[in-house]
Design an enzyme around this catalytic site. Structure first.
Site, PDB file in Angstrom:
ATOM      1  N   GLU A  61       0.860  -1.189   0.000  1.00  0.00           N
ATOM      2  CA  GLU A  61       0.000   0.000   0.000  1.00  0.00           C
ATOM      3  C   GLU A  61       0.890   1.231   0.000  1.00  0.00           C
ATOM      4  O   GLU A  61       1.961   1.247   0.624  1.00  0.00           O
ATOM      5  CB  GLU A  61      -0.893   0.016   1.250  1.00  0.00           C
ATOM      6  CG  GLU A  61      -1.696   1.314   1.339  1.00  0.00           C
ATOM      7  CD  GLU A  61      -2.797   1.318   2.389  1.00  0.00           C
ATOM      8  OE1 GLU A  61      -2.735   0.506   3.330  1.00  0.00           O
ATOM      9  OE2 GLU A  61      -3.705   2.141   2.264  1.00  0.00           O
ATOM     10  N   CYS A 259      -6.434   0.926   2.821  1.00  0.00           N
ATOM     11  CA  CYS A 259      -7.450   1.988   2.839  1.00  0.00           C
ATOM     12  C   CYS A 259      -7.391   2.886   1.610  1.00  0.00           C
ATOM     13  O   CYS A 259      -8.399   3.511   1.282  1.00  0.00           O
ATOM     14  CB  CYS A 259      -7.301   2.831   4.094  1.00  0.00           C
ATOM     15  SG  CYS A 259      -7.784   1.958   5.585  1.00  0.00           S
ATOM     16  N   ASN A 390     -11.916  -3.338   0.367  1.00  0.00           N
ATOM     17  CA  ASN A 390     -10.790  -3.622   1.258  1.00  0.00           C
ATOM     18  C   ASN A 390     -11.266  -4.070   2.631  1.00  0.00           C
ATOM     19  O   ASN A 390     -11.344  -5.252   2.905  1.00  0.00           O
ATOM     20  CB  ASN A 390      -9.892  -2.384   1.373  1.00  0.00           C
ATOM     21  CG  ASN A 390      -8.816  -2.540   2.441  1.00  0.00           C
ATOM     22  OD1 ASN A 390      -8.172  -3.572   2.512  1.00  0.00           O
ATOM     23  ND2 ASN A 390      -8.648  -1.543   3.285  1.00  0.00           N
ATOM     24  N   GLU A 391     -11.658  -3.088   3.454  1.00  0.00           N
ATOM     25  CA  GLU A 391     -12.004  -3.418   4.844  1.00  0.00           C
ATOM     26  C   GLU A 391     -13.437  -3.012   5.114  1.00  0.00           C
ATOM     27  O   GLU A 391     -13.705  -2.272   6.048  1.00  0.00           O
ATOM     28  CB  GLU A 391     -11.081  -2.615   5.768  1.00  0.00           C
ATOM     29  CG  GLU A 391     -10.114  -3.432   6.507  1.00  0.00           C
ATOM     30  CD  GLU A 391      -9.219  -2.620   7.418  1.00  0.00           C
ATOM     31  OE1 GLU A 391      -9.476  -1.422   7.669  1.00  0.00           O
ATOM     32  OE2 GLU A 391      -8.248  -3.201   7.900  1.00  0.00           O
TER      33      GLU A 391
HETATM   34  O1  AHR Z   1      -2.053  -1.467   6.794  1.00  0.00           O
HETATM   35  C1  AHR Z   1      -2.504  -0.213   7.181  1.00  0.00           C
HETATM   36  C2  AHR Z   1      -4.009  -0.106   7.093  1.00  0.00           C
HETATM   37  O2  AHR Z   1      -4.611  -0.988   7.973  1.00  0.00           O
HETATM   38  C3  AHR Z   1      -4.607  -0.481   5.766  1.00  0.00           C
HETATM   39  O3  AHR Z   1      -4.633   0.581   4.897  1.00  0.00           O
HETATM   40  C4  AHR Z   1      -6.000  -0.859   6.106  1.00  0.00           C
HETATM   41  O4  AHR Z   1      -6.551  -1.816   5.255  1.00  0.00           O
HETATM   42  C5  AHR Z   1      -5.914  -1.280   7.530  1.00  0.00           C
HETATM   43  O5  AHR Z   1      -6.780  -0.533   8.261  1.00  0.00           O
END
Ligand code: AHR
Length: 671
Positions: A61, A259, A390-391
């Site tokens: 990321e 994120c 993603n989350e």
């Molecule tokens: O790894 C850091 C963050 O942790 C990532 O962006 C997210 O997916 C998680 O909240």
């Protein structure tokens, strides 16, 4: 919203965990006496479960300056003057706009007429020789003695006659460490290319521009890259960083996050189509980590997308890793705005997913496949996996996921879709997500956990109870955190890495359920990080792997292809007496691989009976250990915690050994 992110995601789990297990932090205890011998049995014939080649992979990321300012080797910050503050990163120590008589000058940002991407360029008015324009780089520019750097610049004369631009590396005392010139010509945009050679190794130089003649000159896309990039590619990636990734032997590369896939708002989500094609036309975006943590502001954190989806696919190919792109599912980060695209407006998002598959895999007669070919890669990238969201959590996610699932499976049934169970490894969001995703018969569910080291040691049996007929698991983001996030680089201590090594025996032992795993985040710039711990730390010249990196590297390079049973009194070894174990055969390398983790502060006597058939006696043992749980690697001592390999002789199919205190050991024998 920032606060909400922190409170919900990080503080509460840590506070709760702290209340119950505070004593455990940094205080791993010996629970078995040093002279008690532990007998283990490995049944070499008890196979049946395949360990997927994707088992140990990479999560990438653009957080902590991992892409711009990191892996993407561009050294000029705000090269195209597109930051919200167009002059950010550019210094003009003697500038003066108003005085007509002085010998200086001034930079003004100007908008191109009718251009949507790369909207701004710089008009530099030079009144005399005192004017200096300086780029500060990404917290400086690291240069190496005798190394060469390629400078490219678009320029056109606007008025007067500026005859020469001198470009120099300067140190903090204004000493020149290498220089070159360009001779601008004509009133039309023209691209100039030249090279600088550094005369010294300096971590933080700057790039200074001075001008001969007076008048106004327009400048754009001022770019500087080391010649020595990964695979020598022009405008490519930082060689040392990619080498560290390559050494992990990753099974997959997940990109671009995290994120940043979701964005703080939908408008600021990651849109892959804006990250391909001509680099100058890739629309800049404020990095979502720019403002996330109030006490860690990074106002100069943007995404130039010089490292875009094409480059990610190429990197996956270089690493021999399956590309695993993750796309927005129409929900902005739920820790921020949680903005939702209405269901009836979801089509463009789904279309993005379909087009991405065509871009990666389509023949060159398709429009997206042709674009890939035009970018230099006519062969398909053979993407097999695609992540949707993603989350995300809640009903909003499930209903959106379902739409993607139907559309993608209808056109590309062979693509394996990765769904998500939200940001936590348990609790309501997690339970609800799993329950609903199971009903949808999904193939793989992504799980995330950032928890204290004790949690990892306690959860080596987490997947033992998972449904063997249900969806597979992608442990897509995990890391042991001794403190809250972003406390500093020193949090990658040996206790976190050892605890992850112990936990990972459980991932491997459950390889029939767990098919992909990745530590997160991957990288951090030591002067510009938002989140720690991280697997790899770098500055503008150097990089090193943490203890956690070496745990991942050992798993990645010794994963095996087929699981075999290793037991004590007929039971799996999941932390009883601070011992964790897993075993596998590698049917390609013809090896038996036994992983043992001793989390106690005492040595452990072990006898392993290898039954089934006779092994060659000569083997190898690799040990990663450190006497101090607070031990760390650093720029000064990058290999303090790193694997040591020695020969090991097996006697009559029995391995007798003493595991070092606080150690992760791998025994290998030839079949
Ligand atoms: O790894 C850091 C963050 O942790 C990532 O962006 C997210 O997916 C998680 O909240």
């Amino acid at each position: 919203m920032k606060l909400q992110f922190l409170v919900n995601k990080l503080f509460i789990p840590f506070l709760v965990a702290s209340l119950f297990s505070f004593k455990a932090i940094g205080q791993l205890k010996a629970t078995s006496s040093s002279n008690e011998t532990i007998n283990l049995v490995v049944d070499l014939n008890a196979t049946g479960v395949k360990i997927q080649p994707t088992m140990y992979g990479i999560f990438f990321e653009d957080i902590n300056f991992a892409a711009d300012g990191g892996l993407y080797a561009e050294m000029v910050k705000n090269r195209s003057f597109e930051f919200l503050d167009s002059k950010m990163g550019w210094l003009e120590p003697n500038s003066n706009k108003l005085s007509l008589n002085n010998q200086s000058g001034y930079l003004s940002p100007i908008k191109y007429a009718g251009q949507n991407t790369n909207q701004t360029y710089a008009r530099v008015e030079v009144k005399g020789p005192k004017y200096e324009l300086i780029n500060e780089g990404f917290r400086g520019m690291g240069v190496k003695k005798d190394a060469k750097y390629n400078l490219t610049i678009n320029a056109k004369k606007f008025s007067g006659d500026i005859t020469k631009i001198k470009i120099q590396f300067i140190d903090s005392l204004n000493n020149v460490l290498g220089e070159t010139i360009i001779l601008p010509k004509g009133k039309n945009w023209k691209s100039y290319e030249t090279q600088l050679t550094a005369s010294k190794t300096i971590l933080k130089t700057k790039l200074k521009f001075t001008f001969e003649g007076t008048g106004e000159i327009d400048l754009d896309m001022i770019s500087l890259f080391p010649v020595d990039t990964w695979k020598g590619r022009k405008k490519g990636l930082r060689k040392d960083l990619v080498q560290l990734l390559d050494d992990l032997n990753p099974g997959f590369l997940r990109f671009p996050g995290g994120c940043i896939v979701e964005g703080r708002t939908l408008a600021r989500r990651y849109q892959w189509k804006k990250t391909i094609g001509n680099i100058e036309d890739r629309e800049l975006l404020v990095n979502r980590w720019n403002t996330e943590f109030a006490h860690k502001p990074a106002p100069d954190y943007y995404q130039s997308f010089g490292l875009g989806f094409f480059e990610y696919f190429l990197l996956s190919e270089d690493l021999g890793a399956e590309p695993l792109p993750i796309l927005s599912c129409g929900i902005a980060c739920q820790f921020n705005t949680g903005e939702l695209v209405p269901m009836e407006e979801l089509d463009p998002y789904v279309q993005d997913a379909l087009d991405l598959i065509e871009f990666a895999n389509g023949s060159i007669s398709t429009s997206w496949g042709k674009l890939r070919a035009d970018m230099g890669h006519p062969e398909p990238f053979n993407v097999k996996y695609l992540g949707i969201g993603n989350e995300q959590w809640g009903e909003a996610y499930i209903e959106r996921y379902e739409v993607f699932h139907k559309a993608i499976k209808a056109k590309y049934p062979e693509i394996v879709l990765v769904s998500g169970s939200g940001p936590f490894p348990d609790g309501d969001y997690f339970e609800y997500g799993w329950e609903e995703l199971k009903k949808l018969n999904v193939e793989i569910v992504d799980e995330h956990y950032y928890r204290q080291p004790q949690w990892f040691r306690d959860n080596a049996n987490r997947y033992d109870s998972y449904d063997r007929n249900g969806p597979k698991v992608f442990a897509g983001e995990y890391a042991a955190h001794p403190k809250d996030v972003e406390d500093g680089s020193k949090e990658n201590n040996w206790e976190t890495a050892l605890s992850e090594a112990a936990f990972m025996t459980g991932l491997e032992r459950n390889a029939d359920v767990v098919n992909l795993t990745s530590y997160a985040p991957l990288m951090a710039h030591v002067d510009a990080f938002q989140w720690a711990p991280d697997m790899i730390w770098f500055n503008n010249l150097e990089s090193y792997g943490t203890a956690n990196y070496y745990v991942q590297k050992l798993y990645g390079n010794n994963s095996g292809t087929d699981l075999i049973a290793i037991t004590r009194d007929g039971k799996a070894v999941t932390g009883q007496n601070d011992l964790y174990a897993t075993a596998a055969k590698d049917m390609i390398k013809k090896e038996v691989i036994i992983k043992l983790v001793n989390t106690s502060n005492q040595p452990k006597s072990i006898i392993i009976d290898l039954t089934g058939y006779k092994l060659k006696s000569k083997g190898e043992i690799i040990v990663l250990s450190h006497p101090n749980l607070m031990g760390i690697n650093s720029f000064e001592d990058p290999f303090t915690i790193s694997p040591k390999e020695t020969e090991y002789i097996l006697k009559r199919n029995k391995a007798e050994l003493s595991l070092q205190p606080y150690s992760f050991s791998i025994l290998k024998f030839n079949l």
